[in-house]
Design a protein around this motif. Structure first.
Motif, PDB file in Angstrom:
ATOM      1  N   ILE A 223       0.838  -1.200   0.000  1.00  0.00           N
ATOM      2  CA  ILE A 223       0.000   0.000   0.000  1.00  0.00           C
ATOM      3  C   ILE A 223       0.875   1.252   0.000  1.00  0.00           C
ATOM      4  O   ILE A 223       1.991   1.249   0.515  1.00  0.00           O
ATOM      5  N   VAL A 224       0.335   2.321  -0.602  1.00  0.00           N
ATOM      6  CA  VAL A 224       0.989   3.626  -0.613  1.00  0.00           C
ATOM      7  C   VAL A 224      -0.027   4.632  -0.097  1.00  0.00           C
ATOM      8  O   VAL A 224      -1.106   4.789  -0.676  1.00  0.00           O
ATOM      9  N   MET A 225       0.301   5.306   0.995  1.00  0.00           N
ATOM     10  CA  MET A 225      -0.595   6.267   1.640  1.00  0.00           C
ATOM     11  C   MET A 225      -0.076   7.678   1.383  1.00  0.00           C
ATOM     12  O   MET A 225       1.099   7.965   1.636  1.00  0.00           O
ATOM     13  N   ILE A 226      -0.946   8.563   0.904  1.00  0.00           N
ATOM     14  CA  ILE A 226      -0.549   9.913   0.526  1.00  0.00           C
ATOM     15  C   ILE A 226      -1.507  10.901   1.191  1.00  0.00           C
ATOM     16  O   ILE A 226      -2.721  10.839   0.968  1.00  0.00           O
ATOM     17  N   GLY A 227      -0.973  11.803   2.010  1.00  0.00           N
ATOM     18  CA  GLY A 227      -1.843  12.747   2.694  1.00  0.00           C
ATOM     19  C   GLY A 227      -1.103  13.992   3.137  1.00  0.00           C
ATOM     20  O   GLY A 227       0.128  14.058   3.096  1.00  0.00           O
ATOM     21  N   ALA A 228      -1.861  14.971   3.573  1.00  0.00           N
ATOM     22  CA  ALA A 228      -1.295  16.208   4.116  1.00  0.00           C
ATOM     23  C   ALA A 228      -2.227  16.722   5.200  1.00  0.00           C
ATOM     24  O   ALA A 228      -3.448  16.559   5.106  1.00  0.00           O
ATOM     25  N   GLY A 229      -1.652  17.335   6.229  1.00  0.00           N
ATOM     26  CA  GLY A 229      -2.467  17.876   7.310  1.00  0.00           C
ATOM     27  C   GLY A 229      -3.324  16.810   7.961  1.00  0.00           C
ATOM     28  O   GLY A 229      -2.874  15.691   8.220  1.00  0.00           O
ATOM     29  N   THR A 230      -4.593  17.139   8.190  1.00  0.00           N
ATOM     30  CA  THR A 230      -5.499  16.178   8.828  1.00  0.00           C
ATOM     31  C   THR A 230      -5.860  15.023   7.904  1.00  0.00           C
ATOM     32  O   THR A 230      -6.531  14.081   8.322  1.00  0.00           O
ATOM     33  N   GLY A 231      -5.396  15.088   6.650  1.00  0.00           N
ATOM     34  CA  GLY A 231      -5.541  13.945   5.752  1.00  0.00           C
ATOM     35  C   GLY A 231      -4.746  12.740   6.219  1.00  0.00           C
ATOM     36  O   GLY A 231      -4.863  11.657   5.648  1.00  0.00           O
ATOM     37  N   LEU A 232      -3.950  12.906   7.272  1.00  0.00           N
ATOM     38  CA  LEU A 232      -3.236  11.774   7.873  1.00  0.00           C
ATOM     39  C   LEU A 232      -4.189  10.843   8.612  1.00  0.00           C
ATOM     40  O   LEU A 232      -3.860   9.675   8.850  1.00  0.00           O
ATOM     41  N   ALA A 233      -5.365  11.335   8.984  1.00  0.00           N
ATOM     42  CA  ALA A 233      -6.279  10.628   9.878  1.00  0.00           C
ATOM     43  C   ALA A 233      -6.488   9.152   9.543  1.00  0.00           C
ATOM     44  O   ALA A 233      -6.231   8.281  10.383  1.00  0.00           O
ATOM     45  N   PRO A 234      -6.966   8.793   8.336  1.00  0.00           N
ATOM     46  CA  PRO A 234      -7.249   7.369   8.104  1.00  0.00           C
ATOM     47  C   PRO A 234      -6.000   6.504   8.140  1.00  0.00           C
ATOM     48  O   PRO A 234      -6.076   5.315   8.440  1.00  0.00           O
ATOM     49  N   PHE A 235      -4.835   7.099   7.871  1.00  0.00           N
ATOM     50  CA  PHE A 235      -3.601   6.320   7.835  1.00  0.00           C
ATOM     51  C   PHE A 235      -3.131   5.953   9.245  1.00  0.00           C
ATOM     52  O   PHE A 235      -2.413   4.969   9.423  1.00  0.00           O
ATOM     53  N   ILE A 236      -3.552   6.727  10.247  1.00  0.00           N
ATOM     54  CA  ILE A 236      -3.311   6.325  11.639  1.00  0.00           C
ATOM     55  C   ILE A 236      -4.076   5.032  11.917  1.00  0.00           C
ATOM     56  O   ILE A 236      -3.543   4.090  12.503  1.00  0.00           O
ATOM     57  N   GLY A 237      -5.339   5.000  11.464  1.00  0.00           N
ATOM     58  CA  GLY A 237      -6.134   3.781  11.623  1.00  0.00           C
ATOM     59  C   GLY A 237      -5.554   2.622  10.841  1.00  0.00           C
ATOM     60  O   GLY A 237      -5.522   1.489  11.321  1.00  0.00           O
ATOM     61  N   PHE A 238      -5.085   2.888   9.626  1.00  0.00           N
ATOM     62  CA  PHE A 238      -4.452   1.843   8.810  1.00  0.00           C
ATOM     63  C   PHE A 238      -3.268   1.235   9.561  1.00  0.00           C
ATOM     64  O   PHE A 238      -3.100   0.007   9.601  1.00  0.00           O
ATOM     65  N   MET A 239      -2.434   2.092  10.149  1.00  0.00           N
ATOM     66  CA  MET A 239      -1.233   1.602  10.815  1.00  0.00           C
ATOM     67  C   MET A 239      -1.561   0.849  12.088  1.00  0.00           C
ATOM     68  O   MET A 239      -0.934  -0.174  12.398  1.00  0.00           O
ATOM     69  N   GLN A 240      -2.528   1.302  12.842  1.00  0.00           N
ATOM     70  CA  GLN A 240      -2.946   0.559  14.036  1.00  0.00           C
ATOM     71  C   GLN A 240      -3.449  -0.827  13.652  1.00  0.00           C
ATOM     72  O   GLN A 240      -3.172  -1.821  14.329  1.00  0.00           O
ATOM     73  N   HIS A 241      -4.174  -0.888  12.537  1.00  0.00           N
ATOM     74  CA  HIS A 241      -4.687  -2.173  12.067  1.00  0.00           C
ATOM     75  C   HIS A 241      -3.553  -3.078  11.603  1.00  0.00           C
ATOM     76  O   HIS A 241      -3.546  -4.277  11.896  1.00  0.00           O
ATOM     77  N   ARG A 242      -2.568  -2.507  10.908  1.00  0.00           N
ATOM     78  CA  ARG A 242      -1.419  -3.298  10.457  1.00  0.00           C
ATOM     79  C   ARG A 242      -0.616  -3.829  11.649  1.00  0.00           C
ATOM     80  O   ARG A 242      -0.089  -4.946  11.599  1.00  0.00           O
ATOM     81  N   ALA A 243      -0.546  -3.039  12.706  1.00  0.00           N
ATOM     82  CA  ALA A 243       0.153  -3.502  13.909  1.00  0.00           C
ATOM     83  C   ALA A 243      -0.560  -4.700  14.517  1.00  0.00           C
ATOM     84  O   ALA A 243       0.081  -5.659  14.980  1.00  0.00           O
ATOM     85  N   ILE A 244      -1.889  -4.671  14.496  1.00  0.00           N
ATOM     86  CA  ILE A 244      -2.672  -5.808  14.985  1.00  0.00           C
ATOM     87  C   ILE A 244      -2.441  -7.030  14.101  1.00  0.00           C
ATOM     88  O   ILE A 244      -2.266  -8.155  14.587  1.00  0.00           O
ATOM     89  N   GLN A 245      -2.427  -6.807  12.778  1.00  0.00           N
ATOM     90  CA  GLN A 245      -2.174  -7.913  11.850  1.00  0.00           C
ATOM     91  C   GLN A 245      -0.780  -8.502  12.058  1.00  0.00           C
ATOM     92  O   GLN A 245      -0.605  -9.723  12.040  1.00  0.00           O
ATOM     93  N   GLN A 246       0.212  -7.643  12.261  1.00  0.00           N
ATOM     94  CA  GLN A 246       1.574  -8.128  12.483  1.00  0.00           C
ATOM     95  C   GLN A 246       1.648  -8.957  13.761  1.00  0.00           C
ATOM     96  O   GLN A 246       2.272 -10.031  13.798  1.00  0.00           O
ATOM     97  N   ALA A 247       0.988  -8.474  14.825  1.00  0.00           N
ATOM     98  CA  ALA A 247       0.990  -9.197  16.101  1.00  0.00           C
ATOM     99  C   ALA A 247       0.311 -10.557  15.968  1.00  0.00           C
ATOM    100  O   ALA A 247       0.648 -11.499  16.692  1.00  0.00           O
TER     101      ALA A 247
END
Length: 370
Positions: A223-247
């Motif tokens: 995946i490639v995530m592209i954002g600026a400012g508050t456009g970071l919001a969904p990518f925080i959720g993406f990363m938390q989910h990926r951390a759960i998947q990795q665990a």
């Protein structure tokens, strides 16, 4: 749906150009509902108009607020209640101008676009300043106004593993909207309402699925995530989910984040968290801080610098996500990707446009822009 404010924190306390908040909600303890959402979904907030805006409008219309009015969606309420909770005051809907022009002969706008251009950045007080004769309508003037709509925010969290846990939370990232226009200070109705909320306060809102902004079905897809400012919001959720998947031992594809802001020292949103995720092998980050140097550097510049790598990822079925301002981010990102398509793929401009459309149709290019 009721939400309880768990935390409302300004994450740019030293910034000289913006105030960005990270706010977390839970459900009331007595609630039987469950916070069911996926990374990429929306949280809606039903805002309230500021007391200052309500008082100003009451004064303009020479009303006390105790008068009654029948609203189509809300029934019989006081004027005070209507202005606080039910009517749009901080945004001037072009449809109001259209009705005034057709029914009262007010205005000489040539078409809807002209009405939209005029309404942009203006509010209901501006309308009364333009046509002071409308003030004489008193309570009846409120019938011209639009309903106060819920505001949509990209969710900036991932649900915890156990969906039966009633203490689940959901978070959002938002900027306090504040600007000068026509000699008057303006505030965003929802962000102004949110920034004053305190832990324990109850707000009305809802969870809305966003079917066009979802992580790949296979965790192994890059995946490639592209954002600026508050456009970071969904990518925080993406990363938390990926951390759960990795665990959980899942095989994860690579992840790249391209993120832009103004100043690294004060506006590097969630940089510590992304630094930790990078150490865990969950993501690789590319930052663009536009005002840290004389020559402005934007997300589009970082994309072009990684053009060959992005092209390789596209050929490996990577999925791209763009979140942020339509005008400030999305257009420049599209231009950069089009250049990459043409340079790396030896495409003509028409072929690059077709490839862009193909990626969107295949949902390998997903956008959440505003």
């Amino acid at each position: 749906m009721n939400f309880v404010v768990e935390e409302n924190r300004c994450i740019t306390p030293n910034s000289k150009d913006k105030s960005i908040f990270y706010t977390t909600f839970s459900l009331p303890k007595e609630s039987d509902e469950i916070l069911e959402y996926q990374p990429g979904d929306w949280l809606t907030i039903q805002p309230q108009n500021s007391p200052q805006m309500v008082s100003a409008l009451l004064a303009e219309l020479d009303l006390t607020g105790n008068e009654s009015i029948e609203l189509r969606r809300s029934g019989l309420v006081t004027v005070q209640q209507a202005l606080e909770n039910h009517l749009e005051l901080t945004q001037l809907n072009p449809a109001i101008l259209n009705k005034l022009q057709r029914q009262l002969g007010l205005g000489d706008w040539a078409d809807r676009q002209a009405m939209m251009d005029y309404a942009n950045g203006r509010d209901i007080l501006d309308l009364l300043a333009l046509y002071p004769q409308l003030k004489a309508q008193g309570v009846e003037f409120l019938n011209w106004l639009s309903p106060l709509s819920p505001r949509y925010y990209s969710i900036a969290s991932a649900p915890i593993a156990s969906a039966s846990n009633k203490q689940q939370t959901v978070s959002i990232l938002y900027k306090a909207v504040k600007y000068q226009n026509l000699g008057r200070q303006r505030f965003g109705v929802a962000s102004n309402y949110l920034q004053d909320t305190q832990p324990g306060q109850i707000l009305q809102g809802g969870l809305k699925p966003n079917p066009t902004f979802k992580l790949p079905e296979k965790a192994s897809t890059p995946i490639v995530m592209i954002g600026a400012g508050t456009g970071l919001a969904p990518f925080i959720g993406f990363m938390q989910h990926r951390a759960i998947q990795q665990a959980a031992g899942q095989d994860l594809g690579g992840a790249l984040l391209f993120f832009g802001e103004t100043y690294q020292q004060t506006n590097c949103l969630f940089c510590d968290e992304f630094r930790n995720w990078q150490k865990q092998g969950l993501v690789e980050t590319f930052y663009a801080f536009s005002r840290d140097q004389a020559d402005k550097v934007y997300v589009s510049n970082r994309l072009l610098e990684q053009g060959d790598r992005l092209w390789d990822l596209l050929n490996n079925q990577a999925e791209f996500y763009i979140c942020g301002s339509q005008a400030k981010l999305a257009e420049s990102v599209k231009d950069a990707l089009m250049r990459i398509f043409q340079q790396q793929g030896a495409m003509s401009e028409e072929q690059a446009q077709n490839y862009w459309r193909c990626l969107k149709q295949e949902k390998r290019l997903q956008m959440d822009v505003y």
